[in-house]
Enzyme design. Structure first.
Site, PDB file in Angstrom:
ATOM      1  N   HIS A 284       0.859  -1.180   0.000  1.00 48.69           N
ATOM      2  CA  HIS A 284       0.000   0.000   0.000  1.00 48.69           C
ATOM      3  C   HIS A 284       0.891   1.224   0.000  1.00 48.69           C
ATOM      4  O   HIS A 284       1.927   1.249   0.657  1.00 48.69           O
ATOM      5  CB  HIS A 284      -0.905   0.015   1.240  1.00 48.69           C
TER       6      HIS A 284
ATOM      7  N   ASP B 226      -8.032  -5.095  -0.193  1.00 44.48           N
ATOM      8  CA  ASP B 226      -8.508  -5.935  -1.307  1.00 44.48           C
ATOM      9  C   ASP B 226      -8.172  -7.403  -1.154  1.00 44.48           C
ATOM     10  O   ASP B 226      -8.662  -8.231  -1.924  1.00 44.48           O
ATOM     11  CB  ASP B 226      -7.914  -5.413  -2.624  1.00 44.48           C
TER      12      ASP B 226
HETATM   13  C1  SDX Z   1      -6.164   0.216  -2.953  1.00 44.56           C
HETATM   14  O1  SDX Z   1      -4.314   4.629  -2.024  1.00 44.56           O
HETATM   15  C2  SDX Z   1      -5.299   4.055  -1.428  1.00 44.56           C
HETATM   16  O2  SDX Z   1      -5.726   4.444  -0.376  1.00 44.56           O
HETATM   17  C3  SDX Z   1      -5.885   2.860  -2.165  1.00 44.56           C
HETATM   18  C4  SDX Z   1      -6.929   2.041  -1.439  1.00 44.56           C
HETATM   19  C5  SDX Z   1      -8.200   2.852  -1.205  1.00 44.56           C
HETATM   20  O3  SDX Z   1      -8.935   2.504  -0.284  1.00 44.56           O
HETATM   21  O4  SDX Z   1      -8.499   3.769  -2.019  1.00 44.56           O
HETATM   22  O5  SDX Z   1      -6.408   1.609  -0.192  1.00 44.56           O
HETATM   23  C6  SDX Z   1      -7.329   0.828  -2.265  1.00 44.56           C
HETATM   24  O6  SDX Z   1      -5.887   0.572  -4.066  1.00 44.56           O
HETATM   25  C7  SDX Z   1      -5.336  -0.793  -2.216  1.00 44.56           C
HETATM   26  C8  SDX Z   1      -4.128  -1.302  -3.072  1.00 44.56           C
HETATM   27  C9  SDX Z   1      -4.623  -2.382  -4.000  1.00 44.56           C
HETATM   28  N1  SDX Z   1      -3.514  -2.761  -4.969  1.00 44.56           N
HETATM   29  C10 SDX Z   1      -2.933  -3.939  -4.887  1.00 44.56           C
HETATM   30  O7  SDX Z   1      -3.118  -4.762  -4.003  1.00 44.56           O
HETATM   31  C11 SDX Z   1      -1.974  -4.221  -6.052  1.00 44.56           C
HETATM   32  C12 SDX Z   1      -0.657  -4.806  -5.507  1.00 44.56           C
HETATM   33  N2  SDX Z   1       0.057  -3.751  -4.813  1.00 44.56           N
HETATM   34  C13 SDX Z   1       1.036  -2.973  -5.503  1.00 44.56           C
HETATM   35  O8  SDX Z   1       0.770  -2.754  -6.848  1.00 44.56           O
HETATM   36  C14 SDX Z   1       1.554  -1.781  -4.693  1.00 44.56           C
HETATM   37  O9  SDX Z   1       1.795  -2.236  -3.441  1.00 44.56           O
HETATM   38  C15 SDX Z   1       0.726  -0.529  -4.629  1.00 44.56           C
HETATM   39  C16 SDX Z   1       0.375  -0.003  -5.977  1.00 44.56           C
HETATM   40  C17 SDX Z   1      -0.520  -0.757  -3.842  1.00 44.56           C
HETATM   41  C18 SDX Z   1       1.564   0.533  -3.910  1.00 44.56           C
HETATM   42  O10 SDX Z   1       2.665   0.760  -4.698  1.00 44.56           O
HETATM   43  P1  SDX Z   1       3.751   1.865  -4.279  1.00 44.56           P
HETATM   44  O11 SDX Z   1       3.399   2.561  -3.047  1.00 44.56           O
HETATM   45  O12 SDX Z   1       4.055   2.685  -5.485  1.00 44.56           O
HETATM   46  O13 SDX Z   1       4.952   0.978  -3.870  1.00 44.56           O
HETATM   47  P2  SDX Z   1       6.147   0.641  -4.811  1.00 44.56           P
HETATM   48  O14 SDX Z   1       5.627   0.183  -6.121  1.00 44.56           O
HETATM   49  O15 SDX Z   1       7.087   1.790  -4.764  1.00 44.56           O
HETATM   50  O16 SDX Z   1       6.753  -0.629  -4.061  1.00 44.56           O
HETATM   51  C19 SDX Z   1       7.773  -0.488  -3.120  1.00 44.56           C
HETATM   52  C20 SDX Z   1       8.553  -1.795  -3.238  1.00 44.56           C
HETATM   53  C21 SDX Z   1       8.995  -2.083  -4.668  1.00 44.56           C
HETATM   54  O17 SDX Z   1      10.139  -2.914  -4.564  1.00 44.56           O
HETATM   55  P3  SDX Z   1      11.632  -2.210  -4.708  1.00 44.56           P
HETATM   56  O18 SDX Z   1      11.646  -1.462  -6.017  1.00 44.56           O
HETATM   57  O19 SDX Z   1      11.770  -1.317  -3.486  1.00 44.56           O
HETATM   58  O20 SDX Z   1      12.609  -3.372  -4.691  1.00 44.56           O
HETATM   59  O21 SDX Z   1       7.692  -2.889  -2.879  1.00 44.56           O
HETATM   60  C22 SDX Z   1       7.512  -3.741  -3.998  1.00 44.56           C
HETATM   61  C23 SDX Z   1       7.897  -2.951  -5.228  1.00 44.56           C
HETATM   62  O22 SDX Z   1       8.357  -3.810  -6.261  1.00 44.56           O
HETATM   63  N3  SDX Z   1       6.090  -4.109  -4.001  1.00 44.56           N
HETATM   64  C24 SDX Z   1       5.630  -5.330  -4.247  1.00 44.56           C
HETATM   65  C25 SDX Z   1       4.244  -5.238  -4.094  1.00 44.56           C
HETATM   66  N4  SDX Z   1       3.901  -3.981  -3.787  1.00 44.56           N
HETATM   67  C26 SDX Z   1       5.056  -3.287  -3.731  1.00 44.56           C
HETATM   68  N5  SDX Z   1       6.265  -6.483  -4.574  1.00 44.56           N
HETATM   69  C27 SDX Z   1       5.471  -7.560  -4.740  1.00 44.56           C
HETATM   70  N6  SDX Z   1       4.117  -7.561  -4.609  1.00 44.56           N
HETATM   71  C28 SDX Z   1       3.486  -6.427  -4.288  1.00 44.56           C
HETATM   72  N7  SDX Z   1       2.175  -6.405  -4.156  1.00 44.56           N
END
Ligand code: SDX
Length: 431
Positions: free
Chosen positions: A308, A365
Site C-alpha cells: 500500500h 482488497d
Molecule cells: C487500494 O491509495 C489508497 O488508499 C488505495 C486504497 C483505497 O482505499 O483507495 O487503499 C485501495 O488501491 C489498495 C491497493 C490495491 N492494490 C494492490 O493490491 C496491487 C498490488 N500492490 C502494488 O501494486 C503496490 O503495493 C501498490 C500499488 C498498492 C503501492 O505501490 P507503491 O506505493 O508505489 O509501492 P512501490 O511500487 O514503490 O513498491 C515499493 C517496493 C517495490 O520494490 P523495490 O523497487 O523497493 O525493490 O515494494 C515492492 C515494489 O516492487 N512491491 C511489491 C508489491 N507492492 C510493492 N512487490 C510484490 N508484490 C506487491 N504487491
C-alpha cells in the site's frame, strides 16, 4: 531561523526562501511551495506524489505507520462495529453523526432516490453482455448528468447535496443492472422497504419467477464492507475526482472519472485480481513459486492485495475483513479453498524478508473478494461493489474541493526531457 519554517536555498543561484510550516490536526506538517517557482524559478518533482499533499481536507485521516483510519475523527474499528453504511455516509458528508431524526430522514431520502430514470435502462442494451461491468459503470454514471439539469449548479449547496443523494442512492441500482444485463436477466426495481444492503442484494440476485429472501448475514457483510471502502483520503480515484471536478465539470462526470481510475488492478481492481491470482495459484504448494515471481524484478507479477502506498503496517480494514471472511465462511458451506490459500499465502509472505523489509502487508482488497465470492458475487463485479461504497467518499471530497474558498483548477507542471527546439524538415529532405 524560526523553528516553524523551512528554508529552501537554490545553491545554483544563491537564492533562498523561508516558508512557514503548516500543522494539521494529525499527521505530518506541510510547507506551501506555491511561491517556489515565482521566487526561485524551480518546480518540485514528486513521482507518484509520495511526499505531496494535494489539498487540505477534514474528511478522512490515515496513519500508515500505525495502521490508523479515521472518518471525521472516528476510528474505523468503532464505525465497523457500531454503525451502518448510511450512517457513515451521513457522517462523511455532513461531518457529524446524525441524531435519530436526522438519520431517519436521510435514510428515507436515499431510499426514495433509488430508482433510475427509465430511459437510462435503455443504455444497457448498447453494451455486449460480455462488457466488463466497470465499463458500463463509467458510461452510465457519467450519463446521469443528462437527466439532472435541475441540479447542476456546482456552487449551489442544495444542488451539491441532491447530487450526492442521487449518487449514493442510484449506484447500487446501476451496478446491479449491469450484472443483470451481463447474465441476460431482467433488471430488478428497488424495494424501499428494504435496507440499503438488502436492496442491493435484492436487485442483484432476485428474479421475477420466484420470491427472493435476503440472507441477513450477507446483508450485514455487504453493509460492513461498504463502510470499510467508503473513503480513504487522497487515493488515486479520489484525486481523479478532485482534479476532474476542479475544472468545474458536473459531479456525475467527476465521479465517472473516479470510477475509471478505480478500475485499475493497482487500485480498486485489485480485489478482482486477488481472486484471479489465488485461482492461478490453486494449490498451496505453488505459493513459494508465486512469491519468488513477486520478488523477481524481471517479472512484473505482483502479489495482488499486498502492499500500500500509505499503510506500512497492516491495513486496519484488512484486519476487520479477515475476521469477517472467517465468520462468514464458517456459517456457509465451510471454508473456501481460496481462503485456505489466502491464509497460507499471507502467513508465508509475512515471514519473508522481502515483504518485511518493504513493509508489504495485506490491504483491503486481499480478503474482500473471498467474501464477495462466498456471497455469489461474480469476480468481475468486485470492483463495481468497491465503486458503490466509495461513491460517498468521492462526492464528499468533491464537495469539499468545490466549496473551498481557495478552489483553483488543478494544473500540475513537469520536468521537460523531450527534444530541444529544432526546425521543421520538409518531407523530401528527411533521411
Ligand atoms: C487500494 O491509495 C489508497 O488508499 C488505495 C486504497 C483505497 O482505499 O483507495 O487503499 C485501495 O488501491 C489498495 C491497493 C490495491 N492494490 C494492490 O493490491 C496491487 C498490488 N500492490 C502494488 O501494486 C503496490 O503495493 C501498490 C500499488 C498498492 C503501492 O505501490 P507503491 O506505493 O508505489 O509501492 P512501490 O511500487 O514503490 O513498491 C515499493 C517496493 C517495490 O520494490 P523495490 O523497487 O523497493 O525493490 O515494494 C515492492 C515494489 O516492487 N512491491 C511489491 C508489491 N507492492 C510493492 N512487490 C510484490 N508484490 C506487491 N504487491
Amino acid at each position: 531561523m524560526a523553528r516553524d519554517t523551512v528554508t529552501i536555498i537554490n545553491n545554483a543561484t544563491g537564492q533562498e526562501i523561508e516558508i512557514p510550516l503548516q500543522r494539521g490536526t494529525h499527521g505530518p506538517d506541510v510547507v506551501d511551495i506555491s511561491q517556489l517557482y515565482p521566487k526561485l524559478g524551480i518546480f518540485t518533482y514528486d513521482n507518484g506524489f509520495k511526499s505531496t499533499a494535494s489539498c487540505k481536507s477534514g474528511i478522512t485521516y490515515i496513519d500508515g505507520e500505525e495502521g490508523i483510519l479515521l472518518y471525521r475523527g472516528y476510528p474505523i474499528e468503532q464505525l465497523a462495529e457500531k454503525s451502518d453504511y448510511l450512517e457513515v455516509c451521513y457522517l462523511l458528508y455532513y461531518g457529524e453523526l446524525p441524531t435519530k431524526e436526522q438519520y431517519s430522514t436521510f435514510v428515507t431520502t436515499i431510499l426514495h432516490h433509488s430508482m433510475i430514470n427509465e430511459s437510462l435502462r435503455h443504455f444497457y442494451g448498447g453494451f455486449y453482455p460480455t462488457a466488463h461491468p466497470m465499463s458500463i459503470m463509467v458510461g452510465v454514471v457519467g450519463a446521469l448528468s443528462a437527466f439532472y439539469h435541475d441540479s447542476l449548479e456546482i456552487d449551489n449547496p442544495r444542488h451539491q447535496e441532491i447530487s450526492a443523494h442521487r449518487l449514493i442512492a442510484k449506484l447500487p441500482n446501476i451496478a446491479a443492472a449491469s450484472y443483470k444485463h451481463s447474465i441476460g436477466q431482467p433488471m430488478v426495481y428497488p424495494q424501499n422497504k428494504m435496507s440499503y444492503a438488502e436492496n442491493f442484494l435484492h436487485m442483484m440476485f432476485s428474479v421475477p419467477a420466484e420470491e427472493y429472501v435476503v440472507n441477513p448475514l450477507h446483508a450485514k457483510a455487504i453493509d460492513l464492507l461498504f463502510i470499510l471502502h467508503a473513503d480513504h483520503e487522497q487515493n488515486a480515484s479520489t484525486s481523479t475526482v478532485r482534479l476532474a471536478g476542479s475544472s468545474e465539470a458536473n459531479p456525475f462526470a467527476a465521479v465517472s472519472a473516479g470510477i475509471g481510475a478505480l478500475w485499475g488492478p493497482a487500485h480498486g481492481g485489485a480485489n478482482e485480481a486477488v481472486i484471479d491470482m489465488l485461482e492461478e495459484i490453486n494449490d498451496a504448494r505453488q505459493i513459494p513459486k508465486f512469491i519468488d515471481r513477486a520478488k523477481d524484478k524481471n517479472d512484473n507479477f505482483r502479489l495482488m492485495g499486498f502492499g500500500h502506498r500509505v499503510y506500512k503496517n497492516y491495513d486496519p480494514r484488512a484486519k476487520i475483513i479477515r475476521t469477517m471472511a472467517h465468520d462468514l465462511l464458517k456459517n456457509s458451506s465451510g471454508n473456501d479453498p481460496l481462503l485456505e490459500i489466502a491464509m497460507k499465502l499471507e502467513e508465508i509472505a509475512l515471514q519473508d524478508e522481502y515483504f518485511i523489509q518493504r513493509k508489504l502487508y495485506p490491504n483491503v482488497d486481499f480478503y474482500s473478494g473471498i467474501i464477495y465470492k462466498a456471497m455469489g458475487v461474480p469476480t468481475n463485479m468486485f470492483t463495481v461493489l468497491f465503486a458503490i461504497a466509495r461513491t460517498i467518499g468521492w462526492i464528499t471530497q468533491w464537495r469539499e474541493m468545490i466549496s473551498s474558498k481557495d478552489r483553483v483548477i488543478g494544473r500540475p507542471r513537469q520536468l521537460y526531457v523531450g527534444p530541444a527546439t529544432r526546425e521543421y524538415v520538409p518531407m523530401g529532405q528527411r533521411g
